[in-house]
Design an enzyme around this catalytic site. Sequence first.
Site, PDB file in Angstrom:
ATOM      1  N   HIS A  59      -3.592   1.042  12.156  1.00  0.00           N
ATOM      2  CA  HIS A  59      -3.297  -0.212  12.867  1.00  0.00           C
ATOM      3  C   HIS A  59      -4.621  -0.888  13.198  1.00  0.00           C
ATOM      4  O   HIS A  59      -5.471  -0.284  13.868  1.00  0.00           O
ATOM      5  CB  HIS A  59      -2.501   0.105  14.126  1.00  0.00           C
ATOM      6  CG  HIS A  59      -2.146  -1.108  14.939  1.00  0.00           C
ATOM      7  ND1 HIS A  59      -2.230  -2.392  14.452  1.00  0.00           N
ATOM      8  CD2 HIS A  59      -1.683  -1.201  16.202  1.00  0.00           C
ATOM      9  CE1 HIS A  59      -1.861  -3.231  15.392  1.00  0.00           C
ATOM     10  NE2 HIS A  59      -1.521  -2.549  16.463  1.00  0.00           N
TER      11      HIS A  59
ATOM     12  N   HIS B  97       0.829  -1.214   0.000  1.00  0.00           N
ATOM     13  CA  HIS B  97       0.000   0.000   0.000  1.00  0.00           C
ATOM     14  C   HIS B  97       0.865   1.266   0.000  1.00  0.00           C
ATOM     15  O   HIS B  97       0.516   2.269   0.629  1.00  0.00           O
ATOM     16  CB  HIS B  97      -0.940   0.035   1.207  1.00  0.00           C
ATOM     17  CG  HIS B  97      -1.956  -1.063   1.246  1.00  0.00           C
ATOM     18  ND1 HIS B  97      -3.227  -0.920   0.762  1.00  0.00           N
ATOM     19  CD2 HIS B  97      -1.889  -2.350   1.704  1.00  0.00           C
ATOM     20  CE1 HIS B  97      -3.901  -2.049   0.926  1.00  0.00           C
ATOM     21  NE2 HIS B  97      -3.103  -2.943   1.492  1.00  0.00           N
TER      22      HIS B  97
ATOM     23  N   ASN C 168     -10.272  -2.787   2.695  1.00  0.00           N
ATOM     24  CA  ASN C 168     -10.018  -2.764   1.254  1.00  0.00           C
ATOM     25  C   ASN C 168     -11.321  -2.490   0.510  1.00  0.00           C
ATOM     26  O   ASN C 168     -12.395  -2.491   1.113  1.00  0.00           O
ATOM     27  CB  ASN C 168      -9.467  -4.108   0.786  1.00  0.00           C
ATOM     28  CG  ASN C 168      -7.977  -4.265   1.097  1.00  0.00           C
ATOM     29  OD1 ASN C 168      -7.262  -3.284   1.305  1.00  0.00           O
ATOM     30  ND2 ASN C 168      -7.515  -5.500   1.118  1.00  0.00           N
TER      31      ASN C 168
HETATM   32 FE1  HDD Z   1      -2.468  -4.827   5.497  1.00  0.00          FE
HETATM   33  C1  HDD Z   1      -1.000  -1.808   5.176  1.00  0.00           C
HETATM   34  C2  HDD Z   1      -5.448  -3.519   4.413  1.00  0.00           C
HETATM   35  C3  HDD Z   1      -3.855  -7.974   5.489  1.00  0.00           C
HETATM   36  C4  HDD Z   1       0.327  -6.052   6.895  1.00  0.00           C
HETATM   37  N1  HDD Z   1      -3.094  -3.023   4.901  1.00  0.00           N
HETATM   38  C5  HDD Z   1      -2.334  -1.895   4.830  1.00  0.00           C
HETATM   39  C6  HDD Z   1      -3.132  -0.803   4.353  1.00  0.00           C
HETATM   40  C7  HDD Z   1      -4.384  -1.292   4.142  1.00  0.00           C
HETATM   41  C8  HDD Z   1      -4.360  -2.687   4.488  1.00  0.00           C
HETATM   42  C9  HDD Z   1      -5.581  -0.517   3.643  1.00  0.00           C
HETATM   43  C10 HDD Z   1      -2.628   0.603   4.112  1.00  0.00           C
HETATM   44  C11 HDD Z   1      -2.910   1.498   5.274  1.00  0.00           C
HETATM   45  C12 HDD Z   1      -2.467   2.900   4.955  1.00  0.00           C
HETATM   46  O1  HDD Z   1      -3.124   3.526   4.106  1.00  0.00           O
HETATM   47  O2  HDD Z   1      -1.475   3.331   5.521  1.00  0.00           O
HETATM   48  N2  HDD Z   1      -4.263  -5.610   4.978  1.00  0.00           N
HETATM   49  C13 HDD Z   1      -5.382  -4.899   4.645  1.00  0.00           C
HETATM   50  C14 HDD Z   1      -6.523  -5.781   4.573  1.00  0.00           C
HETATM   51  C15 HDD Z   1      -6.071  -7.028   4.866  1.00  0.00           C
HETATM   52  C16 HDD Z   1      -4.649  -6.924   5.133  1.00  0.00           C
HETATM   53  C17 HDD Z   1      -7.942  -5.355   4.254  1.00  0.00           C
HETATM   54  C18 HDD Z   1      -6.830  -8.324   4.958  1.00  0.00           C
HETATM   55  C19 HDD Z   1      -8.042  -8.416   5.323  1.00  0.00           C
HETATM   56  N3  HDD Z   1      -1.862  -6.674   6.050  1.00  0.00           N
HETATM   57  C20 HDD Z   1      -2.587  -7.845   5.990  1.00  0.00           C
HETATM   58  C21 HDD Z   1      -1.832  -8.916   6.587  1.00  0.00           C
HETATM   59  C22 HDD Z   1      -0.643  -8.375   7.005  1.00  0.00           C
HETATM   60  C23 HDD Z   1      -0.688  -6.969   6.656  1.00  0.00           C
HETATM   61  C24 HDD Z   1      -2.300 -10.339   6.724  1.00  0.00           C
HETATM   62  C25 HDD Z   1       0.531  -9.008   7.688  1.00  0.00           C
HETATM   63  C26 HDD Z   1       0.550 -10.122   8.316  1.00  0.00           C
HETATM   64  N4  HDD Z   1      -0.627  -4.072   5.903  1.00  0.00           N
HETATM   65  C27 HDD Z   1       0.349  -4.755   6.530  1.00  0.00           C
HETATM   66  C28 HDD Z   1       1.542  -3.890   6.867  1.00  0.00           C
HETATM   67  C29 HDD Z   1       1.113  -2.504   6.305  1.00  0.00           C
HETATM   68  C30 HDD Z   1      -0.259  -2.801   5.736  1.00  0.00           C
HETATM   69  C31 HDD Z   1       2.854  -4.419   6.442  1.00  0.00           C
HETATM   70  C32 HDD Z   1       2.048  -1.807   5.360  1.00  0.00           C
HETATM   71  C33 HDD Z   1       2.099  -0.369   5.777  1.00  0.00           C
HETATM   72  C34 HDD Z   1       1.381  -0.334   7.021  1.00  0.00           C
HETATM   73  O3  HDD Z   1       0.928  -1.582   7.345  1.00  0.00           O
HETATM   74  O4  HDD Z   1       1.200   0.633   7.720  1.00  0.00           O
HETATM   75  O5  HDD Z   1       1.734  -3.838   8.243  1.00  0.00           O
END
Ligand code: HDD
Length: 728
Positions: A345, A81, A154
């Site tokens: 978060h 993202h 999402n």
């Molecule tokens: Fe995630 C970012 C949505 C599963 C780990 N995620 C991130 C963002 C969104 C989502 C919208 C961007 C937030 C922003 O605008 O800063 N993610 C989802 C959805 C998931 C999902 C709807 C499943 C239902 N994500 C998911 C899993 C993991 C992560 C299973 C890790 C085990 N996601 C992350 C992250 C991020 C992230 C690495 C990257 C940047 C951040 O968090 O802040 O932690």
Amino acid sequence: MATNKEIKQDEQPDNDKIVDLNADKVDATGTLMTTNHGVRINDDQNSLKAGDRGSALLEDFILREKITHFDHERIPERVVHARGSGAHGVFKLYESQSALTKAQFLNDTSIETPVFVRFSTVAGSRGSTDLARDVRGFAVKFYTDEGNFDLVGNNMPVFFIQDAIKFPDLIHAVKPEPDNEIPQAASAHDTFWDFISLTPESAHMIMWAMSDRALPRSYRMMEGFGVHTFRFINAEGVSSFVKFHWKPLLGVHSVAWDEAQNISGKDPDYHRRDLWDAIESGNFPEWELGVQIVSEEDEFKFDFDLLDSTKLIPEELVPVQRIGKMTLNRNPDNFFAETEQVAYHIGHVVAGIDFTNDPLLQGRLFSYTDTQLIRLGGPNFQQIPINRPLNPVRNNQRDGYMRQTIDKGKSSYNPNTLGNGFPAQAKASEGGFTSYPERIEARKVRARSKSFLDHFSQAKLFLDSQSDPERNHIVDAFSFELGKVKTVAIRERMLGILSLIDSGLAAEVAFALRLPVPQDPALPLNHSIPADGDPADYDPTIVRSSVAISSALSMAGTVKDSIKTRKIAILAADGVDEISLTTVKDALMAAGAVVEVIAPRLNYIIAESDAQIVVDHSFLTAASVLYDAVYVPAGTNSVATLEAEADAIHFLNEAFKHCKAIAADKAAIQVLEATYFSSKLPDDYSEETVLREGVVVVDDVEELADKFILAIAQHRFWEREKPRKIPA
Ligand code: HDD
């Protein structure tokens, strides 16, 4: 120790201070320049040198500070993202939800809760195109009076995987390939489909990702979903399961794939610009917050597991109740300070909202804090202005990189007497967060629940719920993506997966790839089971779904009665008929559209009446793919110029190919006759024909404007696309 009575009520929220970031805003207008330690700068143009032509001096603290700060300007982009756009707004509740949750912002209809929303793509880097075929992030931070609640969702209601332990694999597979870092922001490559073809649990999500949902017309025209099942907890401690939805008031609309690829070149910032422009012009984007509620007793009444993030609850089984409205009404002042530094978060919940045991959700609870530690540089990221809650933060955490607060007093531990026992713990009755005391009696296992094993029936439910054009687009998307895959064995394996969803779909894609559909498709799926697993325990082909069709899964029935904020192009040149142009323009604008005049040259054109008409773009700076519809007004010279202008004809041809509404004054018909679709112009322009064909050519401009508006509101005329070849 403090008694609860002694706790002062000085903890009133201070909206201005926190959400408007006023305390931290710097407006340099009318001020003098200083260094970071506050010394006024006399010369910002020249470094300090030994003589006019001499070498630079190490002593120059002004030069060194400026360059050092510049050298450190970048922070790591989000690991997923990375590309996104944000906006401020408010959330207003329609009706108290106190029967379901004690969260105050969902109880009190007089509260207006500030929000900050960030939309994003998933796979691309920070500078990648907005129009990639991809899932869109839809993350909302509610600054409630009881702390921040982040709904990190999402624009699709399900996910690729069921367990967070698979997330790094999924993302490694979809990101550019590691040897050559190709392709950017695209899933159409070998590693992604290698992984997907071996991961049957992704079958449902992949249908969404290959559908037009992955190509939104605008962030303002897409749905949002919390994906996981969460819990609401009311004041009596009663829990209900809840799924969160965002429903856009403008409806759910998409662009064509060919169009998306073109937009990526013409304006890679298309969605970012669209969001920014809409807010700047006062067309505030709006969504209703919806909830699907399942009582605790009904947890097991479905043919899927509520804890499985690859499943949705069909709206036919549990309707979505709309409980409030979010309006985005303010653009950020500074992209980096707000949109880049905002840290969502999934673990940011407030009392009244709690988690379930969804294994994807549970893993996310770890990941989001962990990622901010590296991305924002330490444990104080929640003190960055955009991340601070409205209500004061009081605890015994101290120090660390970039600590912003100056904590007073001697005690930074609990229990204490030197600080009179403060900060004190809050009872549940005082808003203290208590976890739902879910009963758990279980063995410790590393396994997938059998209730998660039906991977294909909701994929089929989604496919069967699509309109014919939507289904065709899914076939095209698979044909495109697998067509870009070089390893034939991967294409074949994917055809096997598709055949487990729907044999017709597999046959249509196989036809495009000129490959046979494999006979024993289940075999390669053994890759996705544990080393000592028994394949019989992991049979993913069990079909359970009790719902055959869910109309909510199709975009065909979405809102189609408004042209608000649609972008309409008027093609014109010198000699245009002023009335023909302005009557239609005024009518479109009165209906809420954004109308731009495009001409061979910039600045203005001279109408037949000698009036000067403002030109918004020349053919050089505009492109058909950036508009929702196009109109050609009358005027002998204007028509003659456009008819001979390749850019004008290309503009119209593309608009027709991308199934958009097209209108021409009857006196400008020659221009349409110079297009490739001249032979497809309808014989009559009755309302019925216009609503079917999306083309209007009449001489009464008022009638023309009315019919054109009806056509634009339909968004697209997908039936215009060439009929599909049926595989033998
Ligand atoms: Fe995630 C970012 C949505 C599963 C780990 N995620 C991130 C963002 C969104 C989502 C919208 C961007 C937030 C922003 O605008 O800063 N993610 C989802 C959805 C998931 C999902 C709807 C499943 C239902 N994500 C998911 C899993 C993991 C992560 C299973 C890790 C085990 N996601 C992350 C992250 C991020 C992230 C690495 C990257 C940047 C951040 O968090 O802040 O932690």
